[in-house]
Design a protein around this motif. Structure first.
Motif, short mmCIF file in Angstrom:
data_model
loop_
_atom_site.label_atom_id
_atom_site.label_comp_id
_atom_site.label_asym_id
_atom_site.label_seq_id
_atom_site.Cartn_x
_atom_site.Cartn_y
_atom_site.Cartn_z
N SER A 215 -5.41 -18.27 -20.64
CA SER A 215 -5.23 -18.90 -21.96
C SER A 215 -4.04 -18.34 -22.72
N SER A 216 -3.48 -17.21 -22.28
CA SER A 216 -2.36 -16.61 -23.00
C SER A 216 -1.07 -16.58 -22.18
N LEU A 217 -1.09 -17.15 -21.00
CA LEU A 217 0.11 -17.14 -20.17
C LEU A 217 1.17 -18.07 -20.74
N SER A 218 2.41 -17.65 -20.65
CA SER A 218 3.53 -18.53 -21.02
C SER A 218 3.94 -19.32 -19.79
N PHE A 219 4.70 -20.38 -20.01
CA PHE A 219 5.16 -21.17 -18.88
C PHE A 219 6.05 -20.34 -17.97
N GLU A 220 6.86 -19.46 -18.55
CA GLU A 220 7.75 -18.64 -17.74
C GLU A 220 6.95 -17.72 -16.82
N GLU A 221 5.82 -17.19 -17.33
CA GLU A 221 4.97 -16.36 -16.49
C GLU A 221 4.39 -17.18 -15.34
N VAL A 222 4.00 -18.40 -15.63
CA VAL A 222 3.46 -19.27 -14.58
C VAL A 222 4.53 -19.56 -13.54
N ARG A 223 5.75 -19.81 -13.98
CA ARG A 223 6.85 -20.09 -13.06
C ARG A 223 7.10 -18.89 -12.14
N LEU A 224 7.10 -17.69 -12.71
CA LEU A 224 7.31 -16.49 -11.91
C LEU A 224 6.16 -16.25 -10.94
N TYR A 225 4.94 -16.50 -11.40
CA TYR A 225 3.77 -16.29 -10.57
C TYR A 225 3.84 -17.17 -9.32
N ILE A 226 4.10 -18.46 -9.51
CA ILE A 226 4.15 -19.37 -8.37
C ILE A 226 5.34 -19.06 -7.47
N TYR A 227 6.45 -18.67 -8.08
CA TYR A 227 7.63 -18.32 -7.28
C TYR A 227 7.32 -17.15 -6.34
N HIS A 228 6.70 -16.11 -6.86
CA HIS A 228 6.40 -14.94 -6.03
C HIS A 228 5.29 -15.23 -5.02
N LEU A 229 4.35 -16.10 -5.36
CA LEU A 229 3.34 -16.51 -4.39
C LEU A 229 3.99 -17.24 -3.23
N LEU A 230 4.91 -18.14 -3.53
CA LEU A 230 5.60 -18.87 -2.48
C LEU A 230 6.47 -17.95 -1.63
N LYS A 231 7.03 -16.91 -2.22
CA LYS A 231 7.80 -15.93 -1.44
C LYS A 231 6.89 -15.24 -0.43
N ALA A 232 5.70 -14.87 -0.87
CA ALA A 232 4.75 -14.22 0.04
C ALA A 232 4.35 -15.17 1.16
N LEU A 233 4.12 -16.45 0.82
CA LEU A 233 3.73 -17.42 1.84
C LEU A 233 4.87 -17.67 2.83
N ARG A 234 6.09 -17.78 2.31
CA ARG A 234 7.23 -17.97 3.22
C ARG A 234 7.32 -16.82 4.21
N HIS A 235 7.08 -15.61 3.72
CA HIS A 235 7.17 -14.42 4.56
C HIS A 235 6.14 -14.43 5.68
N ILE A 236 4.88 -14.67 5.35
CA ILE A 236 3.84 -14.62 6.39
C ILE A 236 3.93 -15.83 7.31
N HIS A 237 4.36 -16.98 6.79
CA HIS A 237 4.48 -18.16 7.63
C HIS A 237 5.60 -18.01 8.65
N GLN A 238 6.62 -17.21 8.32
CA GLN A 238 7.70 -16.96 9.28
C GLN A 238 7.19 -16.23 10.51
#
Length: 504
Positions: free
Chosen positions: A137-160
């Motif tokens: 309820s207190s997250l900013s959009f920028e925090e959400v953007r960073l969260y998803i970005y870093h999650l996708l980085k982790a997924l790219r890494h393990i999927h490789q």
């Protein structure tokens, strides 16, 4: 064991519990669990003082432990105790995932491992983090953007490496809000792709096992089939024996019964046409559907985060199922509602997906990966921006009789998502109930008292200017067809992360 940890200091179980209680009060049940862990793996007491139990799942429990380092400092670790019934290959595969891909690209690494008989404890760095449900309820959009970005980085890494995590959810992607650090954890359900680089995942999948014979698990000599069964299957000795085979003892049936005698040929059996289902468009399940053979396919993961191909038991599942789960997380964060989907079974979960992505689109996607999905009525595909802004209270509800769903309902699920006016009054299995009328809704004062912002300060967190790129990425992550769904590597090249990719 790493030489930086002093292993000569021994902690007695009762002394450890008393010391831990000085810092934090723990329940008797947790005390009992800690004592049991020390008894199961005695060598832990030589290095770690277990402070508390910080997590528990179906296959493991996680404890907070402290160790004295060689330089005199003390450091904390997360100790994951795997349940003794876990398959040894599964445990070894999880460890291999952590050691091969962990420690970088937002993936948790492993420090040590202890084993005593069938008890295994994996020691990992402890990362202080906040639960998404507490901060959504207190997250900013920028925090959400960073969260998803870093999650996708982790997924790219393990999927490789050909690793499918299979249980992507916020509880498994830790977020330290203050330090802006992230960590993907829990590879207990991980599987490998057909070209995975991890040998143990190949063993887990059965890729390295000898192919099964056509007839049974045994050959004609009642012995276990050799790896060369494919070659043997092409010889006349195995295929053209000329005699019926009794597979229960490996001998030919005629040898057991003696000389063959003339037999009256059996009348040809009538081939019955498959019966047609009679329960479609009804509120019952017919005998034809009940008699269908159970389909077997991987369906790991947490309800609410499973991809359509998992829900429909598609036998061929790849890294795209992790990407779908990341899309569900982004949908939750953009709408301020967690968990977004909440269903009691897979069919209801699929129906909930249809309410967002459309029934016609779901049927078409299922057909693309070999599944037939029937829907009793048409459900339109919703506009993702309108949906998220309505749920956040930034856009009025389509119906004046319905109270707009405000940001304060961040911890609610799709079970209370408002439906279009033309959809209401047609309740059925898997459908979302109507929202509360105005008379039962909270007042703005009540919402504010619960710590949720309802005074317009959400604009300061960037929710009044979410770019179209965010919803375009969401649409691609939630592509119903796994073959056209965006990959983690492709998602990181999305315009939403243009500045982030350049900086890294």
């Amino acid at each position: 064991m790493d030489s930086s940890v002093v292993c000569t200091e021994s902690f007695r179980v009762d002394g450890c519990i008393k010391s831990a209680n000085k810092k934090s009060k723990i329940s008797r049940d947790v005390e009992s669990d800690i004592e049991s862990l020390y008894r199961a793996v005695p060598q832990l007491a030589k290095t770690f003082r277990i402070i508390d139990k910080i997590g528990e799942g179906t296959f493991s429990s996680v404890y907070l432990g402290e160790a004295r380092m060689r330089d005199g400092s003390r450091d904390v670790f997360a100790l994951k105790h795997l349940i003794p019934t876990s398959h040894p290959t599964r445990i070894a595969a999880e460890l291999q995932c952590l050691t091969v891909v962990g420690g970088r690209e937002n993936v948790m690494g492993v420090e040590y491992c202890f084993r005593k008989e069938d008890h295994v404890v994996i020691v990992m760095p402890y990362m202080e983090h906040q639960a998404i449900i507490d901060i959504i309820s207190s997250l900013s959009f920028e925090e959400v953007r960073l969260y998803i970005y870093h999650l996708l980085k982790a997924l790219r890494h393990i999927h490789q490496f050909g690793i499918i995590h299979r249980d992507i959810k916020p509880n498994n992607f830790l977020y330290n809000r203050k330090a802006k650090t992230f960590a993907l954890v829990d590879f207990g359900l991980a599987q490998g792709t057909a070209d995975t680089q991890l040998e143990l995942l190949k063993d887990l999948m059965g890729i390295r096992k000898a192919p099964r014979p056509v007839f049974s698990e045994r050959n004609l000599n009642n012995c276990t089939l050799a790896p060369s069964i494919t070659k043997l299957a092409n010889t006349s000795e195995l295929v053209n024996t000329g005699k019926p085979t009794d597979l229960s003892n490996g001998r030919s049936a005629s040898a057991r019964r003696g000389p063959a005698t003339a037999r009256t040929p059996k009348p040809q059996q009538t081939v019955h046409q498959p019966l047609t289902c009679t329960c479609f468009h009804t509120d019952r399940v017919c005998n034809v559907c009940l008699a269908r053979k159970q389909q077997v396919a991987p369906r790991a993961g947490t309800p609410g985060f499973r991809a359509p191909e998992v829900l429909t038991k598609c036998p061929h599942q790849g890294t795209a199922i992790d990407v779908w789960s990341a899309g569900v997380i982004l949908l939750s964060l953009l709408s301020g509602r967690y968990p977004f989907f909440k269903a009691s079974d897979d069919l209801i979960a699929l129906a909930q997906i249809m309410t967002i992505r459309g029934s016609r689109e779901t049927v078409r996607a299922a057909k693309a990966f070999g599944k037939a999905v029937l829907c009793s009525r048409q459900l339109p595909r919703l506009d993702l921006r309108e949906l998220c802004e309505t749920l956040r209270g930034q856009r009025p509800s389509p119906d004046d009789e319905v109270t707009p769903v405000r940001h304060s309902l961040g911890a609610k699920s799709l079970e209370e998502t408002p439906r279009p006016a033309q959809e209401r009054g047609k309740a059925g299995a898997g459908e979302t109930p109507s929202p509360l009328p105005k008379s039962q809704a909270e007042t703005p004062g009540e919402k504010a008292s619960s710590g949720v912002d309802c005074t317009g300060t959400g604009d300061e967190r960037g929710w009044d200017g979410v770019p179209d790129e965010a919803y375009d990425l969401l649409d691609r992550l939630l592509d119903l067809n796994p073959t056209s769904r965006i990959t983690a590597a492709q998602a990181l090249q999305h315009p939403l992360f243009k500045d982030l990719e350049k900086s890294t």
